[in-house]
Every structure is written in C-alpha cells, then in structure tokens.
Design a protein around this motif. Sequence first.
Motif, mmCIF file in Angstrom:
data_model
loop_
_atom_site.group_PDB
_atom_site.id
_atom_site.type_symbol
_atom_site.label_atom_id
_atom_site.label_comp_id
_atom_site.label_asym_id
_atom_site.label_seq_id
_atom_site.Cartn_x
_atom_site.Cartn_y
_atom_site.Cartn_z
ATOM 1 N N VAL A 11 2.902 -8.240 2.755
ATOM 2 C CA VAL A 11 2.352 -7.898 1.429
ATOM 3 C C VAL A 11 2.996 -6.608 0.899
ATOM 4 O O VAL A 11 3.420 -6.533 -0.261
ATOM 5 C CB VAL A 11 0.810 -7.742 1.511
ATOM 6 C CG1 VAL A 11 0.244 -7.180 0.208
ATOM 7 C CG2 VAL A 11 0.165 -9.088 1.826
ATOM 8 N N SER A 12 3.106 -5.591 1.769
ATOM 9 C CA SER A 12 3.681 -4.306 1.329
ATOM 10 C C SER A 12 5.124 -4.468 0.878
ATOM 11 O O SER A 12 5.511 -3.995 -0.199
ATOM 12 C CB SER A 12 3.643 -3.289 2.472
ATOM 13 O OG SER A 12 2.337 -2.898 2.685
ATOM 14 N N ILE A 15 5.309 -6.299 -2.440
ATOM 15 C CA ILE A 15 5.035 -5.470 -3.634
ATOM 16 C C ILE A 15 6.259 -4.613 -3.969
ATOM 17 O O ILE A 15 6.674 -4.503 -5.118
ATOM 18 C CB ILE A 15 3.799 -4.572 -3.400
ATOM 19 C CG1 ILE A 15 2.542 -5.429 -3.284
ATOM 20 C CG2 ILE A 15 3.625 -3.562 -4.541
ATOM 21 C CD1 ILE A 15 1.292 -4.655 -2.924
ATOM 22 N N ALA A 18 9.100 -6.856 -5.305
ATOM 23 C CA ALA A 18 8.773 -7.345 -6.654
ATOM 24 C C ALA A 18 8.916 -6.226 -7.685
ATOM 25 O O ALA A 18 9.488 -6.423 -8.769
ATOM 26 C CB ALA A 18 7.354 -7.903 -6.671
ATOM 27 N N GLY A 19 8.422 -5.027 -7.344
ATOM 28 C CA GLY A 19 8.503 -3.888 -8.273
ATOM 29 C C GLY A 19 9.932 -3.483 -8.541
ATOM 30 O O GLY A 19 10.356 -3.337 -9.696
ATOM 31 N N PRO B 140 4.248 1.054 -2.018
ATOM 32 C CA PRO B 140 3.608 0.029 -2.855
ATOM 33 C C PRO B 140 2.553 0.619 -3.794
ATOM 34 O O PRO B 140 2.376 0.156 -4.917
ATOM 35 C CB PRO B 140 2.965 -0.917 -1.835
ATOM 36 C CG PRO B 140 3.798 -0.761 -0.630
ATOM 37 C CD PRO B 140 4.196 0.679 -0.597
ATOM 38 N N SER B 141 1.880 1.683 -3.332
ATOM 39 C CA SER B 141 0.896 2.345 -4.203
ATOM 40 C C SER B 141 1.600 2.927 -5.432
ATOM 41 O O SER B 141 1.110 2.806 -6.561
ATOM 42 C CB SER B 141 0.175 3.432 -3.398
ATOM 43 O OG SER B 141 -0.306 4.425 -4.220
ATOM 44 N N VAL B 143 4.407 1.862 -6.702
ATOM 45 C CA VAL B 143 4.851 0.728 -7.525
ATOM 46 C C VAL B 143 3.707 0.254 -8.431
ATOM 47 O O VAL B 143 3.885 0.024 -9.632
ATOM 48 C CB VAL B 143 5.347 -0.439 -6.624
ATOM 49 C CG1 VAL B 143 5.589 -1.692 -7.449
ATOM 50 C CG2 VAL B 143 6.628 -0.042 -5.911
ATOM 51 N N LEU B 144 2.519 0.147 -7.837
ATOM 52 C CA LEU B 144 1.358 -0.311 -8.624
ATOM 53 C C LEU B 144 1.030 0.686 -9.736
ATOM 54 O O LEU B 144 0.782 0.302 -10.884
ATOM 55 C CB LEU B 144 0.144 -0.503 -7.709
ATOM 56 C CG LEU B 144 0.259 -1.658 -6.702
ATOM 57 C CD1 LEU B 144 -0.955 -1.691 -5.793
ATOM 58 C CD2 LEU B 144 0.410 -2.993 -7.417
#
Lengths: 353, 279
Positions: A11-12, A15, A18-19, B140-141, B143-144
């Motif tokens: 999942v990490s 993300i 994808a970003g 990822p944080s 990125v969000l």
Amino acid sequence: MTKHTRLFLFVSVGILVAGLGTGLVAAYVGGFQNLNFLGSSSPDELAYLPSDAKVVAFANVREIMDSELHQKLRAMAPRNDNGMARFQEETGVDVTRDVDYVLAAIGGENAVAGPGQGHPLIIARGRFDTVRIEGLVRSKGGTVEDYKGVRLLTVAEPTGAMDAALAFVEPGLIAMGAQDAVRKAIDARQGGASSAAGNEELVRLVKEADDGNAWVVARFDALSSAGQVPSEVLKRLPAINWVTITGHVNGGVRAAVRAETRDEAAGKNLRDVLQGMLALAKLQTGSQADVSALIDSVELGGEGKNVSLGLSVPIEFIDRLASLRTAGGLPPPPDAPPAPEAPPAPEPPATAP
Amino acid sequence: MSARPALPAPPTFTAGAARVFGLSLGEMLWSRRTVFLVLVTGAPVFLALVARIVQGSGVVPLRVNGAAVDGGSIFGMMIWVFFLRFIVPVLGVFYGTALIADEVEDRTLTYLFTRPIRRGAVLVGKYLAYIVCTTLVVLPSVVLVYFLLVPLGQVGRTFLAFAADLGLLALGLAAYGALFALVGAALKRPLVSGLVFVFGWEQIALIVPGYLKRFTVAHYVQGLVPHAMPSDGVAAVLQSVLRDNPPAAVCVLVLAGIVVTTLWLGVRAVESREYVLDQ
C-alpha cells in the motif's frame, strides 16, 4: 515477512508510485515549462543574459498584479487604462493577466547605450499571441528573420533613432531589447557566448535574492556611474561591490536591501553610516507618528562584508495613506479620471393652478 | 571414530544485516511506537483534508495579512513546520535511539549477540529496517497532503519541488536516524540526549549568528528545501536574506557524510562496548 507487513509495504509503495507517477505525467503534459524556478532557486532564463550583466532585475508580474496591495492601490488611484487597452488591442497581450514574470538585465560587452550601462534586455514569460505581435511589427515597417532557428522581429531606422528586436526564443518566452542584445541572448542560450548562468557570483546573489516576488541585483558601480546615487552620498560611502534589493509584495510590502562591501572594514563603516542616517531620520520624523512607525520598522543588520536593511510597510499603513487622501490630506492622483458630472435634477412637475 | 561434520560458515556482514533487517522490519512496523508514528504523520493529512473540505465549501482556509494563501504555499508551509521541524527529527530520535537501547531495556540483546553474525550487522540491519519503516509511512503521508492541498492544475508546475521534498525528507530521516543510532549505541540515556540535541541545541544553533549552525543536521536539511521559509515581519526577512544556505550539492554530501560516518561509529561502538543488562 508476515502477510500484514507485505500488505503495508504494497500500500505504501503504491501510494508513492501513484503520486510520483501522476506528478510526472502532469509535469510532462505541461511541457515542463514552468519548472524553471523549482529545483534550483535561480531562473533558467539567466542563460539568456550576458555574463557581465551589471544589473539583473526580476518581477513576478502575476503575483504582484494579484496582490492585495495592487488591488488597493488601484482602488486608491484608478489609472487611465487607455494606454493598456490600446497595447492589448494591438498585441493581444493583457499585461495584467498574460505575463507571468519578467527578467531584465543591463550590461554586457560592447554595450554602450544608456549612461555607460549597456543595452537593456528583457525576457518575459507568459502567453503571447505571436501572430498578432508579428503583424504589428510588420505594420510598423519591421522585418522578420530566422536567427539560429529563432524567429527574430526587428525594427530599425536608418537614423539610429530606433533599434529594437523581439525574439520568440521558446514557447511562451520572449526576449526584447536592442538588436545586438537580443542576438547575443540567443547566442548565449545556444552556447555561442558566455551567459549569466555561468557567472558564479551573480548566480549566488540571484539565488539569495530569489525569495521575493521582485528583486534587483546590481553592481554598485553600475548604479553610481548612472548617476542614481548623489555624488555627496557617494563620497561618504565605503567601497560596495554588489547591492541586492528584494521585495515581497502581498498584503503590504516587505523589502530587504543588502550590500556586499569590498571587505569587512568597509562593511562595518557602511553599517555605521546607515546607523547614523537612521538615527537622524528618527529624530526628524519623531513628531509624525505614521512616518516614525515606518522608520522604526527599519532594521539594520549583517555581519562581515554584508550589510542589510529590512523594511516592512504593513497594509494598515497603506490604508492610513488612503484615508489621508480621502480626508483631503493628500492631493488626488494626477491621472485619476474626472468624476462624471451629476445629471441635472429633474424639474418638479408643474402643479395645476 | 567418525569426524564431526563441519559447522556451516557464519554469514557475511551483509547477509547478517539482511537477516536482521527482515526480522526487525515486521517487529518495528507492528510495534507500539508505530502507533505514535501513524498519529504524528496522520495529523498533517487530517489538517490537509480539513483544508480541502473548507476550500471546497468556498471558504479560504488560510489568509496572511488578509490575502488568501494558495494550496501550494500551504503545502510548502506544512513541509517546513510539520515535517522538517518536527516529524523528521522526532522520528529520528525515537526510532534511532531505540535500535539498540530497546534490546538492552527488554534484555533481548543477548539473543541477538549470541547469533553467529557480527554485532555491527545487527545495528546496520535494524537501521535499514528503520529507514524502510519510516520512509514508507512519512513519504506516502506527504503524497496525500500534496494531492489534498495542491490543485491538479498546479501539479505539473510544482512537481519538481514536490519530488525534491520527498528526497530531502528521506535523506533527513536517514541522517537523523544514523546519528541517533550512534547515540543509542554509545550512550546510556540516549533518548534524553537526542531530545536535548533536537529541541535544544539545534533550535539555538540555528538562530545564533555565526558558524554554530554548521554543527546541526537541520542546517543541511533546510538548505535543500525548495520552498521559501514561512516568514512574517522584518526579522524573518532579514533572517532569510542573511541565511547562508550552503549549496545543494554540499548539503547532500554533508548529509551523506553524516549517515556514513555516524553509522560506522555506531557499528564500532556496538562491537566494542560491553552492554550490562539490568537484572
């Protein structure tokens, strides 16, 4: 590795990929045109400027036009926009919306225009109607040629009264100035001549100044030889090499002036001179509360060869100026359009005898 | 009399570190400390989500001097205030100092050191697990937060800065982690020392004029930030004008140097120090 750990990693990484992928695609689709100020803190357009430029200036027109201060100033002193409207009609360029930022330089070898300063060169990034601009230049008797793969529009008069050129150097980027300066800019970009991007000292100063939405980096001798500094002041100033002025226009204005002197002793002398001038200004403006507050906001700093002055003009100060003007404390702006005359009051209907 | 079968050769340093990494990653991810990590990195995501909802309802989420601040600037501000100034150093302290200290405290260090692998490989394996664990939560944080705050139309224009942010955060985590891994391996109360370093020494050294800031990690991490430092007032402007940020290449080299040197010193410390476990 447990199933949960694998799921977490999946999942990490998902993300992240994808970003980064979305950003990369967006940047690619956008043609990487606006990435000049990112990654490095100096503009790529420095590659167009001459390596021995004496003055380099930048203005983020977009930010300044959108700033609250600009809106307030426009409301305080409405401009006669006829000139702007005519310019837009002829070129298709609305300066307030179509120009993102402007970079300008004065100097360069063999440059003799101006008071010993050299040819000015202006680089502007924005959205330009090339067909319309080309048509306008042709209508003024200008010519269009291809110079090293770049479309170059020139207007010249045999008397020498006019010698200007405009080149569409990149999509959304134009170079304007004297013909010689524009040709040299194209040469510099294509590696045929040395550019400001290779002048380490200048690049360092530009990077340091780049946190405002308008800045000027100038060799002090360029300012003094142009007569911008009174000779009496000049005599009393220690040896200064470079001057950097950084301004950030938003709600108010924050500005910082930084001077780089020849050595530490000159730096100390300059700080002392400025300290004295500030003290004098405070004495003379003590009775005027508004101006005194402004002088109080000036901060002197720096160490070694560097001397800096910081100044902040809050939006409240601008508001007070506006209120002074409306109260009749200041004369109205000279170019304000005249207020329309009030229509005559209608005659009261005649009453029947 | 039959000869004894030969013992298998002990794993190399790299193989040992890889074994410890595999073991530690799962432990680290599902420990109580990770709850703290998720809370800390989840806070900016939550704030970004709130800002997005507020913005969606037509209200400007942040104004400075009455002027609306756009999403890109809010993102830059969050990178400075939350991630660089707080999350990265705090995670470095909490995880880095715990790499060896936790094993000492839980009295499980003996089980690791009696394995046929070099002691230094234990530290390196755990350090790698820390890098993977923290970067895969922090990045990822970010990125969000980025996609919540920055409108899609501005993504292309700000992508390089965003990519630089991710890189510098990973480098910052690596540098702080390596430094505090050394502290954890060498000192008896590493957490206190780490907190004093991050919230005492670094904060003071960064604002004192002169060369003291060169002895902080934050100085080199901040030198890589592509966003303008959030500033308000003349003092901040002067500070930004007078800051002597080293060039990006120097920052990267110094941070890489910190990682390699402190990790090497940490390995030396683990291999030479006698750890006395409390009974």
